[in-house]
Design a protein around this motif. Structure first.
Motif, short mmCIF file in Angstrom:
data_model
loop_
_atom_site.label_atom_id
_atom_site.label_comp_id
_atom_site.label_asym_id
_atom_site.label_seq_id
_atom_site.Cartn_x
_atom_site.Cartn_y
_atom_site.Cartn_z
N PHE A 280 70.88 53.09 128.29
CA PHE A 280 70.70 51.73 128.77
C PHE A 280 69.22 51.38 128.92
CE2 PHE A 280 74.94 52.86 130.11
CZ PHE A 280 75.68 51.71 129.91
N GLU A 281 68.42 52.36 129.27
CA GLU A 281 67.02 52.09 129.57
C GLU A 281 66.11 52.23 128.36
OE1 GLU A 281 66.21 54.88 132.64
OE2 GLU A 281 67.11 53.62 134.23
N ASP A 282 66.55 53.02 127.38
CA ASP A 282 65.72 53.29 126.20
C ASP A 282 66.36 52.72 124.96
OD1 ASP A 282 63.27 54.33 126.39
OD2 ASP A 282 63.86 56.43 126.30
N PRO A 283 66.10 51.46 124.58
CA PRO A 283 66.73 50.89 123.39
C PRO A 283 66.37 51.67 122.14
CG PRO A 283 65.69 49.19 124.72
CD PRO A 283 65.22 50.50 125.25
N SER A 284 67.34 51.93 121.33
CA SER A 284 67.14 52.66 120.08
C SER A 284 68.29 52.32 119.15
CB SER A 284 67.06 54.17 120.31
OG SER A 284 68.29 54.65 120.81
N LEU A 285 68.13 52.70 117.89
CA LEU A 285 69.24 52.50 116.96
C LEU A 285 70.42 53.37 117.38
CD1 LEU A 285 69.96 50.97 114.37
CD2 LEU A 285 69.26 52.99 113.07
N HIS A 286 70.12 54.51 117.94
CA HIS A 286 71.16 55.40 118.45
C HIS A 286 71.97 54.72 119.55
CE1 HIS A 286 72.04 59.21 121.08
NE2 HIS A 286 73.13 58.71 120.55
N SER A 287 71.31 54.12 120.52
CA SER A 287 72.04 53.46 121.61
C SER A 287 72.80 52.24 121.11
CB SER A 287 71.06 53.05 122.72
OG SER A 287 70.12 52.10 122.25
N THR A 288 72.23 51.52 120.14
CA THR A 288 72.93 50.36 119.57
C THR A 288 74.23 50.79 118.92
OG1 THR A 288 70.81 49.26 119.18
CG2 THR A 288 72.72 48.40 118.01
N HIS A 289 74.17 51.86 118.12
CA HIS A 289 75.37 52.36 117.47
C HIS A 289 76.37 52.89 118.50
CE1 HIS A 289 73.07 53.12 113.44
NE2 HIS A 289 73.44 51.86 113.61
N PHE A 290 75.87 53.54 119.54
CA PHE A 290 76.76 54.10 120.55
C PHE A 290 77.56 53.00 121.24
CE2 PHE A 290 77.48 55.20 125.02
CZ PHE A 290 78.29 56.32 124.87
N PHE A 291 76.89 51.95 121.70
CA PHE A 291 77.61 50.87 122.40
C PHE A 291 78.54 50.14 121.45
CE2 PHE A 291 73.72 50.90 125.26
CZ PHE A 291 74.38 51.52 126.30
N LEU A 292 78.16 50.01 120.19
CA LEU A 292 79.04 49.37 119.21
C LEU A 292 80.31 50.19 119.02
CD1 LEU A 292 79.64 47.21 117.11
CD2 LEU A 292 78.19 48.45 115.48
N LEU A 293 80.18 51.51 118.95
CA LEU A 293 81.35 52.37 118.80
C LEU A 293 82.22 52.36 120.05
CD1 LEU A 293 79.91 55.47 116.90
CD2 LEU A 293 81.16 53.52 115.97
N LYS A 294 81.60 52.27 121.24
CA LYS A 294 82.39 52.15 122.46
C LYS A 294 83.22 50.86 122.44
CE LYS A 294 82.17 54.38 125.87
NZ LYS A 294 83.01 55.51 126.35
N ALA A 295 82.65 49.80 121.90
CA ALA A 295 83.40 48.54 121.78
C ALA A 295 84.54 48.68 120.78
CB ALA A 295 82.46 47.41 121.35
N VAL A 296 84.30 49.38 119.68
CA VAL A 296 85.35 49.60 118.70
C VAL A 296 86.51 50.37 119.34
CG1 VAL A 296 85.93 50.79 116.54
CG2 VAL A 296 83.81 49.49 116.72
N TYR A 297 86.19 51.36 120.14
CA TYR A 297 87.24 52.11 120.83
C TYR A 297 88.00 51.21 121.81
CZ TYR A 297 89.66 55.84 123.31
OH TYR A 297 90.63 56.63 123.85
N ALA A 298 87.27 50.35 122.52
CA ALA A 298 87.93 49.42 123.45
C ALA A 298 88.91 48.52 122.71
CB ALA A 298 86.88 48.60 124.19
N TYR A 299 88.56 48.10 121.50
CA TYR A 299 89.49 47.30 120.70
C TYR A 299 90.75 48.10 120.37
CZ TYR A 299 86.66 43.16 119.67
OH TYR A 299 85.97 41.98 119.76
N GLN A 300 90.59 49.41 120.13
CA GLN A 300 91.74 50.23 119.80
C GLN A 300 92.76 50.26 120.94
OE1 GLN A 300 92.57 51.82 116.86
NE2 GLN A 300 90.84 50.69 116.01
N ILE A 301 92.30 50.19 122.16
CA ILE A 301 93.20 50.24 123.31
C ILE A 301 93.39 48.84 123.92
CG2 ILE A 301 92.72 52.65 123.81
CD1 ILE A 301 90.80 51.80 125.97
N MET A 302 93.00 47.82 123.17
CA MET A 302 93.24 46.42 123.54
C MET A 302 92.62 46.05 124.90
SD MET A 302 97.01 45.40 122.12
CE MET A 302 96.64 43.66 122.33
N ARG A 303 91.40 46.48 125.12
CA ARG A 303 90.68 46.10 126.33
C ARG A 303 89.51 45.21 125.92
NH1 ARG A 303 93.06 48.16 130.45
NH2 ARG A 303 93.94 50.28 130.45
#
Length: 702
Positions: A280-303
């Motif tokens: 959260f504190e250190d923006p990087s391409l790694h963190s961008t991809h991580f949060f994007l994948l967390k959102a993809v997982y949230a879509y899988q469980i309809m949240r």
């Protein structure tokens, strides 16, 4: 980007005259539609960074100023290529009648709902375009409370429609960290199963979100099996955990899925990839991809709420990196290509989620000038021969560009159609209808730029590769969902009156009630037809993607809302329920959706359908006709209460499932025995508890 303006001296000379020349002598169609200044070049400064087609009219005609912002119905004097006004039958000149009642109702269309969690005290708001807000409206209509305003403060922490169908379970997280210690250690995951999870991710999810690089992920995964001294210094294992979590959710074996295994490993790896505060504190391409994948997982469980929050974090990280700016991402090397692909993939996902939840987007279009990713013939991003089958989803970027264009249209829909701030007086309503026509045109123009394998509107298209079929159905779902939601206000507005004709009369030309309702309903039907074709013919493997349930449920509910119309005929209702039944069959194929299963989710839709039919008793023999064609529409047995929960009269020590079966044995013992021998027998008690007789359960749903 700031562009300089060169004033024409003739403009100053004409300021004092009554006859005014055009402000700009030449403007492309996109700039006209967006109402921004065009520099007249080809391509212009507005279209050049994004890479969209810059199209000018063949002939220009002057536009005179009038007292309102309503444009003429003449196709040569509007920003559209074809006369949508003629197609929809709207008169070219609109006389706006200042009707306070109508104005209040149209403001009501832009109201949302709030939902509280009794246990945690948390609160969530969903705007007018959200699925949950629409469910509340359909509940009001079923209960014949169409004049009840969402703007009225609610006394119940959970709106009755949301509570009636138990939708709060899709809003709030249910103790995701409570059972952390009960998960199996990583050592119990075989390498073969992990490989299967990762392959499932790259086959089903990577074509939709092409941001990871296969050799990089596989390299980190192989490091899991080395001794600690051999591990690399950098640690990006959380990305592998998320790929494993999502892959577990969409994995299958020989066309079938072990739902408990899928859910268990998906939840386990999702918790392991909880992320540190550093992300959260250190923006990087790694963190961008991580949060994007967390959102993809949230879509899988309809949240949807979780997805919205994670995409917001990803958007902030991306803008902090500056990958929304051309000066940062311009270049022909693979690194720049990957940055552009990441940004526009995130952009499209975030905009779609904003529309579905009815909340503001984190992006501002006027601050974005990053070019779209171009198709590449060769790319050195992936050099591992084992990952060559996943390269094309990274190099062929037509879907990403199309979804980005849809994302820009979504912003106009949120601001110009659903925002209450944009409706300051009755005359502003004319601009709302004009916006819908322009957005329709932009969507249509987008389809003309697609390569053949993305033609989701052509069911005769030859079946393509797996990644092509995935992109085709995903793009089609986004296209139709946006169009369905864009025109849905007219569907709701019509219910304030006794008929659609009366609604059109009271709209006084500010809305095309029939045209918009037809567009919304046809888009809902197209969502179901598209997914049904893919699930059962073109690419059955995609049915394990739980995010598709979001589109299917939205389409089914949209169709059921239209069934409640007072002018409904038996034949039209029968056709509608036929489409809804196909949607239920698709939902029934998804076995791991969120806190429930695809079968339970299809049951939720069936309960809404039964309630909708039950509220249409004034249509005479419609009820009898429908239940003869669709036995699952029969009203619940008296032995079940109004919430479709079994009223048990037997020994309380017995399980609900055994009591439910005992209640229905006499109704069809032989039929029930055949059901018990069928696959997925563990779901049968769920149907029986909900009030369905064994002989009434559609064969396709077990």
């Amino acid at each position: 980007m700031i562009s300089s303006r060169i004033d024409d001296p003739s403009d100053n000379a004409s300021l004092g005259t009554r006859k005014r020349g055009p402000r700009i002598t030449r403007a492309c169609q996109l700039c006209r539609a967006r109402k921004v200044r065009c520099d007249g070049q080809s391509p212009c400064s507005g279209c050049r960074p994004s890479g969209v087609a810059c199209v000018y009219r063949t002939s220009e005609s002057k536009r005179t100023r009038g007292p309102t912002r309503v444009r003429s119905g003449n196709p040569s004097e509007t920003s559209v290529d074809r006369p949508f006004t003629t197609t929809y039958g709207i008169p070219p000149a609109v006389q706006v009648r200042h009707d306070p009642v109508q104005y209040k109702r149209l403001r009501e269309l832009r109201a949302g709902i709030g939902v509280s969690n009794r246990d945690s005290g948390s609160f969530q708001f969903y705007g007018p375009s959200s699925h949950f807000c629409f469910v509340q409206r359909i509940h009001q209509r079923i209960k014949r409370r169409t004049n009840e305003a969402l703007l009225t403060p609610q006394s119940n922490p959970i709106p009755d429609g949301v509570e009636r169908w138990g939708l709060e379970r899709f809003m709030f997280s249910v103790g995701v960290d409570d059972n952390n210690g009960k998960c199996q250690p990583d050592a119990y995951l075989s390498r073969e199963m992990g490989d299967a999870f990762l392959n499932a991710y790259f086959e089903i999810i990577h074509p939709q979100v092409p941001v990871l690089v296969y050799p990089e992920i596989i390299g980190i995964w192989e490091g899991f099996w080395k001794t600690p001294s051999q591990l690399p210094s950098h640690d990006r294992r959380d990305l592998v955990y998320m790929a494993l979590a999502i892959g577990a959710r969409v994995s299958s074996s020989e066309g079938r899925q072990d739902a408990p295994l899928s859910e268990g490993w998906g939840d386990h790896f999702s918790r392991k990839a909880s992320g540190s505060i550093k992300l959260f504190e250190d923006p990087s391409l790694h963190s961008t991809h991580f949060f994007l994948l967390k959102a993809v997982y949230a879509y899988q469980i309809m949240r949807a709420n979780d997805a919205y929050l994670y995409l917001g974090h990803a958007a902030r990280s991306a803008t902090a990196l500056g990958i929304h700016r051309a000066q940062v991402v311009e270049g022909a090397n693979p690194t720049m290509h990957r940055l552009r692909l990441t940004f526009w993939t995130l952009y499209a996902q975030e905009r779609s989620c904003s529309l579905y939840t009815g909340r503001p987007s984190a992006f501002r279009d006027e601050l974005i000038d990053a070019p779209y990713p171009e198709d590449l013939t060769s790319l050195s991003l992936e050099t591992d021969p084992g990952g060559t089958q996943y390269i094309q989803a990274t190099t062929q970027c037509a879907m990403t560009r199309a979804k980005a264009i849809i994302g820009k249209i979504v912003d106009r829909i949120l601001v110009d159609i659903y925002s209450s701030k944009n409706i300051l007086n009755v005359s502003d309503l004319c601009r709302v209808h004009q916006t819908a026509l322009e957005c329709d045109l932009e969507l249509e123009n987008m389809t003309k730029t697609l390569p053949p394998y993305l033609h989701f509107f052509d069911d005769s298209l030859p079946i393509g590769d797996g990644w092509q079929e995935v992109q085709r159905v995903i793009l089609g779902n986004h296209y139709y969902l946006v169009r369905m939601l864009m025109h849905r206000p007219a569907l709701v507005f019509a219910t304030f009156f006794n008929s659609k004709a009366e609604a059109q009369e009271r709209a006084a030309g500010t809305m095309d009630i029939k045209g918009s309702i037809d567009a919304s309903i046809s888009s809902a039907r197209s969502i179901i037809d598209l997914n049904y074709d893919v699930f059962f013919r073109r690419y059955p493997g995609v049915k394990f993607d739980g995010s598709l349930a979001t589109f299917l449920v939205s389409a089914c509910v949209n169709l059921l809302y239209d069934v409640l119309d007072s002018d409904m005929t038996a034949q039209y209702a029968r056709n509608t329920f036929t489409v809804v039944e196909r949607g239920i069959q698709c939902l029934d194929q998804i076995q791991h959706v969120g806190p429930t299963t695809g079968k339970a989710l299809s049951l939720d839709v069936m309960k809404v359908a039964k309630d909708a039919l039950g509220s249409s008793q004034s249509l005479g023999d419609l009820d009898e006709n429908m239940t003869s064609f669709f036995p699952w529409l029969q009203q619940p047995d008296p032995r079940f209460n109004q919430d479709s929960v079994a009223v048990l009269e037997h020994d309380s020590s017995a399980s609900p499932s055994s009591n439910a079966i005992a209640h229905t044995t006499d109704a069809g013992e032989g039929y029930l025995e055949s059901l018990i021998m069928a696959p997925e027998v563990n779901y049968i008690p769920h149907w029986l508890q909900a009030g369905f007789q064994p002989q009434d359960i559609p064969h396709a749903l077990y």
